[in-house]
Design a protein around this motif. Structure first.
Motif, PDB file in Angstrom:
ATOM      1  N   ALA A 297       0.812  -1.215   0.000  1.00  0.00           N
ATOM      2  CA  ALA A 297       0.000   0.000   0.000  1.00  0.00           C
ATOM      3  C   ALA A 297       0.848   1.269   0.000  1.00  0.00           C
ATOM      4  O   ALA A 297       0.310   2.370  -0.161  1.00  0.00           O
ATOM      5  CB  ALA A 297      -0.936   0.011   1.212  1.00  0.00           C
ATOM      6  N   ALA A 298       2.165   1.129   0.163  1.00  0.00           N
ATOM      7  CA  ALA A 298       3.029   2.303   0.324  1.00  0.00           C
ATOM      8  C   ALA A 298       2.963   3.247  -0.869  1.00  0.00           C
ATOM      9  O   ALA A 298       3.060   4.472  -0.707  1.00  0.00           O
ATOM     10  CB  ALA A 298       4.469   1.866   0.570  1.00  0.00           C
ATOM     11  N   ASP A 299       2.807   2.704  -2.083  1.00  0.00           N
ATOM     12  CA  ASP A 299       2.753   3.545  -3.283  1.00  0.00           C
ATOM     13  C   ASP A 299       1.361   4.110  -3.534  1.00  0.00           C
ATOM     14  O   ASP A 299       1.124   4.759  -4.555  1.00  0.00           O
ATOM     15  CB  ASP A 299       3.194   2.740  -4.513  1.00  0.00           C
ATOM     16  N   HIS A 300       0.444   3.856  -2.599  1.00  0.00           N
ATOM     17  CA  HIS A 300      -0.937   4.322  -2.754  1.00  0.00           C
ATOM     18  C   HIS A 300      -1.382   5.083  -1.511  1.00  0.00           C
ATOM     19  O   HIS A 300      -2.538   4.983  -1.084  1.00  0.00           O
ATOM     20  CB  HIS A 300      -1.866   3.131  -3.024  1.00  0.00           C
ATOM     21  N   ASP A 301      -0.448   5.833  -0.931  1.00  0.00           N
ATOM     22  CA  ASP A 301      -0.728   6.632   0.265  1.00  0.00           C
ATOM     23  C   ASP A 301      -1.348   5.806   1.377  1.00  0.00           C
ATOM     24  O   ASP A 301      -2.209   6.285   2.132  1.00  0.00           O
ATOM     25  CB  ASP A 301      -1.654   7.809  -0.089  1.00  0.00           C
ATOM     26  N   GLY A 302      -0.913   4.559   1.479  1.00  0.00           N
ATOM     27  CA  GLY A 302      -1.390   3.700   2.549  1.00  0.00           C
ATOM     28  C   GLY A 302      -2.745   3.070   2.306  1.00  0.00           C
ATOM     29  O   GLY A 302      -3.265   2.365   3.187  1.00  0.00           O
ATOM     30  N   ASP A 303      -3.328   3.303   1.153  1.00  0.00           N
ATOM     31  CA  ASP A 303      -4.654   2.760   0.843  1.00  0.00           C
ATOM     32  C   ASP A 303      -4.485   1.439   0.099  1.00  0.00           C
ATOM     33  O   ASP A 303      -4.229   1.410  -1.101  1.00  0.00           O
ATOM     34  CB  ASP A 303      -5.432   3.763  -0.005  1.00  0.00           C
ATOM     35  N   LEU A 304      -4.659   0.334   0.815  1.00  0.00           N
ATOM     36  CA  LEU A 304      -4.438  -0.975   0.216  1.00  0.00           C
ATOM     37  C   LEU A 304      -5.452  -1.261  -0.884  1.00  0.00           C
ATOM     38  O   LEU A 304      -5.116  -1.863  -1.907  1.00  0.00           O
ATOM     39  CB  LEU A 304      -4.499  -2.063   1.292  1.00  0.00           C
ATOM     40  N   ALA A 305      -6.683  -0.815  -0.706  1.00  0.00           N
ATOM     41  CA  ALA A 305      -7.703  -1.048  -1.732  1.00  0.00           C
ATOM     42  C   ALA A 305      -7.296  -0.416  -3.057  1.00  0.00           C
ATOM     43  O   ALA A 305      -7.562  -0.973  -4.135  1.00  0.00           O
ATOM     44  CB  ALA A 305      -9.050  -0.504  -1.267  1.00  0.00           C
TER      45      ALA A 305
END
Length: 384
Positions: A297-305
């Motif tokens: 999720a790190a490359d998505h601002d912490g948003d795993l979804a």
């Protein structure tokens, strides 16, 4: 490239044209990935199952290991009539980038003209780098899409990375006993293992190979430390309890401060000593660090979804009730994120007292789950 036309197991090394550019920015110009394959590739080339191995695994998934002489690490799961049925699926397994069983890693020469290995100069790699190399192998083999990607522990990390990085190439995904990131506790366990290797007098600053040495004691302790985390307290108690060596035969050793007193100690020492015969210390350091870096999720601002937004991959997320290394809560978090991404996802927690290693052991509920999910996915995929 020619692929299997029968169910015989084949081995090969695939040289990647152009090499691989890593997440750290380093370009590896010469990269070879070792793999095994078993089963028959169908005419449409759409029955391929990629099995991803865990930290200390390798490509020998279904056949006797050439160094240990033991059966393949998932021989109970992969084969004719087994849950990953080689009468139906064409199964590939690759030794990860950074490994030491034929794939490019710290033990490999820096280039064709130089025999000296990379050693500690081998660049840091990530799980995404491993999957990127696997993706290139798949392309070299002329396979347009994978029917399924399956794996546990670090293998499960690779499954999740495949589904996030190449969703259009993965019809079905089975991540088991894994998580979307490596926890602080697991990073701490890995660091203790690495420090054991560093403390070995034969470590020689990582150039042990130049002095014909092996940091065997440190690597064995690292394996012992890790192996404890793979089992549950219930499993250790059932298998060993507090029995002294030889106690059941009436020949228990006398009490000793430094000797082998308990059966569990003897078991761990055996696990450690046998491990050093097949694994390279620098590869162990490289791969454990790759696991530590993992956070999908790190490359998505912490948003795993967001990492799985728009995916059409079908998922079966599997956890084990007694796994305290990758506890069920972490698998549930993955399943919930996939639900938020509107993915087709099933979640199964298997009740067992066998701990993290349950995915490698005789566990009928796991067999039924994998067999059933793949059969259902195959029907939706239109596999004959």
């Amino acid at each position: 490239m020619d692929l299997n036309t029968s169910t015989e197991i084949a081995h090969r090394g695939i040289r990647l044209p152009g090499g691989v550019t890593l997440d750290c920015g380093v370009h590896l110009a010469t990269v070879e990935i070792a793999l095994s394959s078993v089963g028959t590739l169908n005419a449409a080339r759409d029955n391929v199952v990629l099995v991803c191995h865990a930290l200390t695994g390798d490509q020998y998934v279904a056949e006797r290991h050439p160094l240990t002489g033991k059966p393949g690490w998932w021989a109970r799961m992969v084969g004719p009539g087994l849950p990953i049925d080689t009468d139906r699926y064409y199964v590939l397994c690759m030794n990860v980038l950074g490994g030491c069983m034929g794939s490019t890693g710290p033990r490999s020469p820096r280039d064709a003209a130089e025999a000296e290995p990379w050693g500690t100069d081998f660049p840091p790699i990530t799980i995404r780098d491993m999957v990127r190399a696997q993706r290139q192998v798949i392309a070299e083999l002329g396979i347009a899409r994978l029917f399924a990607v399956v794996g546990g522990s670090m293998g499960g990390m690779q499954v999740l990375q495949w589904a996030a990085s190449y969703p259009e190439l993965v019809f079905a995904a089975v991540p088991m006993a894994t998580a979307s990131f490596h926890s602080a506790q697991n990073i701490a366990f890995n660091e203790v293992s690495r420090q054991a290797i560093f403390a070995d007098p034969d470590w020689s600053g990582g150039r042990y190979w130049a002095e014909a040495r092996t940091p065997a004691r440190g690597l064995a302790v690292a394996r012992m430390m890790a192996h404890i985390t793979y089992l549950s307290e219930e499993a250790l108690t059932r298998k060993f309890g507090r029995r002294l060596r030889g106690e059941q035969h009436g020949t228990a050793a006398p009490l000793s401060l430094f000797g082998e007193m308990f059966e569990v100690e003897s078991y761990l020492r055996h696990q450690g000593s046998s491990f050093v015969n097949r694994f390279d210390a620098n590869a162990y350091l490289t791969i454990t660090r790759a696991m530590d870096y993992f956070d999908i999720a790190a490359d998505h601002d912490g948003d795993l979804a967001a990492a799985f937004a728009g995916t059409r991959t079908r998922f079966c997320v599997i956890s084990f009730s007694s796994d305290w290394l990758f506890p069920t809560a972490q698998s549930r978090a993955v399943a919930r994120a996939l639900n938020r991404a509107a993915a087709n996802v099933s979640f199964v927690e298997i009740e067992t007292d066998k701990g993290h290693d349950a995915f490698l052991l005789d566990e009928p509920a796991l067999d039924r789950t994998v067999r059933g999910f793949l059969a259902g996915a195959a029907e939706h995929a239109g596999l004959a």
